[in-house]
Design an enzyme around this catalytic site. Structure first.
Site, PDB file in Angstrom:
ATOM      1  N   GLU A   1      45.374  29.347  37.725  1.00 25.81           N
ATOM      2  CA  GLU A   1      45.922  29.871  38.975  1.00 25.81           C
ATOM      3  C   GLU A   1      46.646  28.794  39.773  1.00 25.81           C
ATOM      4  O   GLU A   1      46.416  28.599  40.963  1.00 25.81           O
ATOM      5  CB  GLU A   1      44.808  30.527  39.795  1.00 25.81           C
ATOM      6  CG  GLU A   1      44.125  31.635  39.002  1.00 25.81           C
ATOM      7  CD  GLU A   1      43.087  32.421  39.778  1.00 25.81           C
ATOM      8  OE1 GLU A   1      42.484  31.868  40.695  1.00 25.81           O
ATOM      9  OE2 GLU A   1      42.878  33.594  39.432  1.00 25.81           O
TER      10      GLU A   1
ATOM     11  N   ASP B   1      36.938  38.431  35.285  1.00 26.57           N
ATOM     12  CA  ASP B   1      36.756  37.846  36.605  1.00 26.57           C
ATOM     13  C   ASP B   1      35.747  38.578  37.478  1.00 26.57           C
ATOM     14  O   ASP B   1      36.152  39.343  38.345  1.00 26.57           O
ATOM     15  CB  ASP B   1      38.113  37.811  37.324  1.00 26.57           C
ATOM     16  CG  ASP B   1      38.108  36.837  38.478  1.00 26.57           C
ATOM     17  OD1 ASP B   1      37.089  36.195  38.684  1.00 26.57           O
ATOM     18  OD2 ASP B   1      39.146  36.722  39.155  1.00 26.57           O
TER      19      ASP B   1
ATOM     20  N   GLU C   1      33.299  39.498  45.948  1.00 26.12           N
ATOM     21  CA  GLU C   1      34.749  39.674  45.987  1.00 26.12           C
ATOM     22  C   GLU C   1      35.176  41.043  45.456  1.00 26.12           C
ATOM     23  O   GLU C   1      36.011  41.712  46.044  1.00 26.12           O
ATOM     24  CB  GLU C   1      35.402  38.561  45.165  1.00 26.12           C
ATOM     25  CG  GLU C   1      36.892  38.712  44.997  1.00 26.12           C
ATOM     26  CD  GLU C   1      37.512  37.595  44.158  1.00 26.12           C
ATOM     27  OE1 GLU C   1      36.786  36.676  43.736  1.00 26.12           O
ATOM     28  OE2 GLU C   1      38.730  37.646  43.930  1.00 26.12           O
TER      29      GLU C   1
HETATM   30  O1  GCW Z   1      38.252  35.689  41.157  1.00 24.01           O
HETATM   31  C1  GCW Z   1      39.241  34.736  41.315  1.00 24.01           C
HETATM   32  C2  GCW Z   1      39.430  34.714  42.782  1.00 24.01           C
HETATM   33  C3  GCW Z   1      40.016  33.432  43.289  1.00 24.01           C
HETATM   34  C4  GCW Z   1      39.216  32.270  42.726  1.00 24.01           C
HETATM   35  C5  GCW Z   1      39.245  32.343  41.203  1.00 24.01           C
HETATM   36  C6  GCW Z   1      38.422  31.252  40.549  1.00 24.01           C
HETATM   37  C7  GCW Z   1      38.813  30.148  43.771  1.00 24.01           C
HETATM   38  O2  GCW Z   1      40.226  35.810  43.153  1.00 24.01           O
HETATM   39  O3  GCW Z   1      39.951  33.477  44.691  1.00 24.01           O
HETATM   40  O4  GCW Z   1      39.706  31.042  43.200  1.00 24.01           O
HETATM   41  O5  GCW Z   1      38.718  33.553  40.786  1.00 24.01           O
HETATM   42  O6  GCW Z   1      37.310  31.540  40.158  1.00 24.01           O
HETATM   43  O7  GCW Z   1      38.871  30.135  40.438  1.00 24.01           O
END
Ligand code: GCW
Length: 723
Positions: A305, A379, A407
């Protein structure tokens, strides 16, 4: 008749509440409330005085906790003194001649375990809380208090407990400006601006709560890391925080930015093969240890990311991890190298990418590296099959990472009891070395004979008065710690403990609320992403549904990438005829997930299924989907009902907040269901099954729902407002 009996019982058990009205509470005291118990007369003679020889910060913390806890629970001052009947004698053989004299069997307890035993000492009946280290004594003290808090008998104790996982860590995703990535409980608890000179007393309360469940490390900043955290200024602040946490057995860790050698060190590169980079990490790490001698180490999110990483220099994840590990090794420090890696360029199914990248590196990571692997390959979804890397990396230390902050599970207001999810993963059988090769055994090191072991939870703590935004989210923090200590505990048992400590042990309450907590996990799966659907969330903040979204920069950010809804059916074909992600699992699982016997719960994760496919229930896929959405809502409605009648057992403040939150949850469950059905029916073109109402609005209505600001999301400029 039953009803009458029920009422009679009800009147009996609530008698104490009638004589002393339930006090208003705001949740600040967590599960460490220590309110007077009903049967003080039974317990008082068994905890009369605290005997502690020797002194150290951890022993003092244990003594202070017992003083606070026993005095509160037994409703009379219990303080330090000499051996007498009912004494609670704490210590290690090293610190306490009394304990040494008892020659207790402490050799199997390791450095953190404890023994609690009822013994005779100098002619007195006492309870000893003994361990090999002071921190073990502190853990034992919390365990002893828990026995009383949950009304267990304490007259004939013989309890030995040692953690199955050695490192039990929280990752705080807190930014240095006080915001929290995916934080739903206010701002960061860490007030860096005032550190090191002012240390908020809440740090100590947090440390007590962490230690009470055995958490022994925290990384303090967001894994999408700000390089300032490594600066001398912030390490100075961190050193002050470490001093507060140390007596509680908690080490501090930092999320490190891979490109720090450039940004902080002013080097031209962060290439791990470059000797100046290697020297820089060594110098940086040495200087941290000069100020924090028991510094834990680093968490690194690399090439994920947008974060920098070794790939930027054509180096492997192992080369990246090892350069940092080598700098830490002389000090005993650890690197948690995250496996949450997927590329902006790789067209491969995102679910396969981490495995593809890491599996060939098995055996290439230094011994002080953990590859920190999320529970599932995508995720933190309401449900995912276990990450295929578990069981597939026998020569690597794997740490399990779960998300305690919700989340993707409704965030603040949805009651979803996460230990059920954690257990599902811990108990998942990878079949890597035959039956019984569970994820718990992978991460505790026993499956492959690793000495190191770790479990990590993304923290849900903020500066909200109740710490976690919602009362019931405290149970997720609590349950994470308990499971990291002992993955064999049951979600049900943990819920009982937590409810007893947090609200009341009254069986009429506990027996009603435990099933509600347990059911809550399946409910969220049903009303958000049933039958293996995943990542159907609105863009960026992940609050609410967005199954139609198809316009984001990267294909794998779009919900349509995951649901693959089309005229034929629904679901992601990950069988050999599709992305073949099933092949990353042990052969029997690969076969199961690719074939007709796949459990319904993983169906659409692994297969693209025709709308009219006949399910086990005899219904079509379409009907089954609708039934699941509605079951999710119905479960929440039941949870609301169950909580509504718990009013007599809970103080007004906590009861009303949860009552309001459950109403929000039900409303939003309905929204999820309606929005998803409105979208999917544009493909299935099938009628609603009998007895199930169509969504009250058209798809355009759900698509237009927009929230400019949602907590936990990165700062951004919202769309122009509408009147
Ligand atoms: O789930 C995703 C989240 C991000 C997060 C990423 C990760 C810190 O949307 O906010 O970043 O995972 O785990 O690195």
């Amino acid at each position: 008749m039953l009803r009458i009996l029920g009422v009679a019982f009800f009147a009996l058990v609530t008698l104490p509440a009638l004589t002393s009205p339930v006090r208003a509470e705001d949740g600040y005291d967590l599960w460490l409330r220590y309110r007077p118990i009903e049967a003080v007369a039974q317990y008082r003679p068994l905890a009369t005085v605290i005997v502690s020889e020797g002194a150290s910060p951890s022993l003092d913390a244990a003594k202070a906790e017992l003083t606070r806890g026993l005095s509160g629970l037994l409703d009379k001052p219990v303080s330090a003194g000499a051996v007498a009947d009912g004494a609670v004698v704490i210590g290690t053989p090293l610190s306490s001649p009394l304990i040494a004299g008892l020659k207790l069997p402490l050799n199997t307890l390791g450095n953190e375990g404890y023994l609690i035993r009822s013994v005779a000492l100098n002619g007195h009946a006492v309870t000893v809380i003994a361990a090999n280290s002071d921190i073990g004594v502190l853990y034992g003290s919390f365990a002893f208090l828990r026995l009383i808090q949950t009304r267990q008998p304490i007259n004939r104790l013989d309890i030995a407990s040692a953690p199955r996982l050695k490192l039990r860590l929280l990752n705080h995703w807190d930014n240095l400006d006080g915001t929290i990535e995916r934080g739903y409980a206010g701002h960061s608890i860490f007030d860096w601006n005032k550190m090191p000179d002012y240390l908020d007393p809440r740090y100590t309360v947090m440390a007590r709560a962490d230690a009470s469940v055995g958490i022994n490390g925290i990384s303090v900043n967001n894994v999408s890391a700000d390089v300032w955290m490594l600066s001398s200024m912030y390490i100075g602040k961190l050193a002050a925080l470490a001093d507060v946490l140390r007596p509680y057995g908690i080490r501090v860790y930092v999320a490190a930015r891979f490109s720090a050698p450039i940004e902080l060190g002013k080097l031209k590169t962060a290439d791990p093969a470059d000797p100046t980079v290697q020297a820089w990490w060594k110098k940086e790490v040495d200087s941290i240890y000069r100020r924090i001698p028991d510094f834990g180490g680093f968490v690194v999110k690399a090439n994920s990311e947008g974060q920098p990483g070794p790939r930027d220099y054509d180096r492997t994840q192992a080369e990246g991890a090892n350069v940092i590990a080598d700098a830490l090794a002389p000090h005993g420090g650890i690197v948690f190298w995250r496996a949450f890696v997927y590329s902006e360029k790789d067209p491969t199914d995102r679910a396969k990418q981490a495995y593809n990248e890491f599996k060939p590196l098995d055996g290439k990571f230094r011994d002080n590296v953990f590859v920190q692997t999320k529970n599932g390959a995508i995720d933190f979804q309401p449900r995912e099959p276990a990450h295929p890397m578990f069981g597939a990396m026998p020569k690597t230390n794997l740490a399990l990472e779960v998300q305690i902050t919700k989340e993707y599970l409704g965030q603040t207001t949805h009651l979803v009891y996460l230990p059920v999810l954690f257990k599902e993963i811990l108990d998942w059988d990878t079949l890597a070395k035959g039956k019984g090769s569970t994820v718990a055994k992978v991460i505790d090191g026993s499956l492959e004979g690793h000495d190191r072991s770790a479990m990590v939870g993304v923290s849900n703590i903020g500066d909200d008065r109740n710490w976690t935004g919602a009362q019931f989210s405290q149970a997720d923090w609590y349950g994470f710690g308990r499971l990291a200590w002992d993955p064999s505990l049951s979600a049900d048992g943990i819920a009982r403990e937590w409810l007893g400590m947090t609200f009341t042990n009254d069986p009429a309450f506990v027996n009603q609320v435990v099933p509600m907590m347990i059911a809550s996990r399946e409910a969220v799966v049903d009303y958000m992403t049933p039958l293996g659907l995943h990542h159907q969330f609105a863009t960026s903040h992940h609050y609410g549904p967005g199954p139609w979204i198809d316009d984001l920069a990267r294909p794998e950010w779009n919900p349509v990438y995951y649901n693959r809804a089309d005229a034929k059916g629904l679901g992601f074909d990950r069988t050999p005829s599709g992305s073949d992600a099933t092949a990353q699992y042990a052969p029997p699982l690969a076969k199961l997930f690719s074939g007709p016997d796949i459990p319904d719960r993983y169906l659409l994760w692994f297969q693209h299924v025709a709308w009219d496919h006949k399910m086990r229930s005899g219904r079509t896929l379409w009907d089954e989907l609708v039934v699941h959405y509605d079951t999710g809502i119905a479960t929440v409605a039941e949870m609301r009902k169950a909580w509504a009648v718990m009013k007599p057992y809970v103080d007004q403040q906590r009861w009303s907040q949860e009552t309001a939150f459950l109403a929000i949850q039900e409303k939003e469950a309905q929204w999820w269901r309606d929005a998803c059905i409105a979208y999917f029916e544009t493909f299935s073109h099938m009628p609603m099954p009998a007895g199930h109402a169509p969504p009250p609005h058209d798809l355009a209505y759900y698509k237009a729902i927009y929230f400019p600001y949602v907590p936990g999301a990165a700062p951004h400029k919202p769309k122009d407002p509408v009147e």
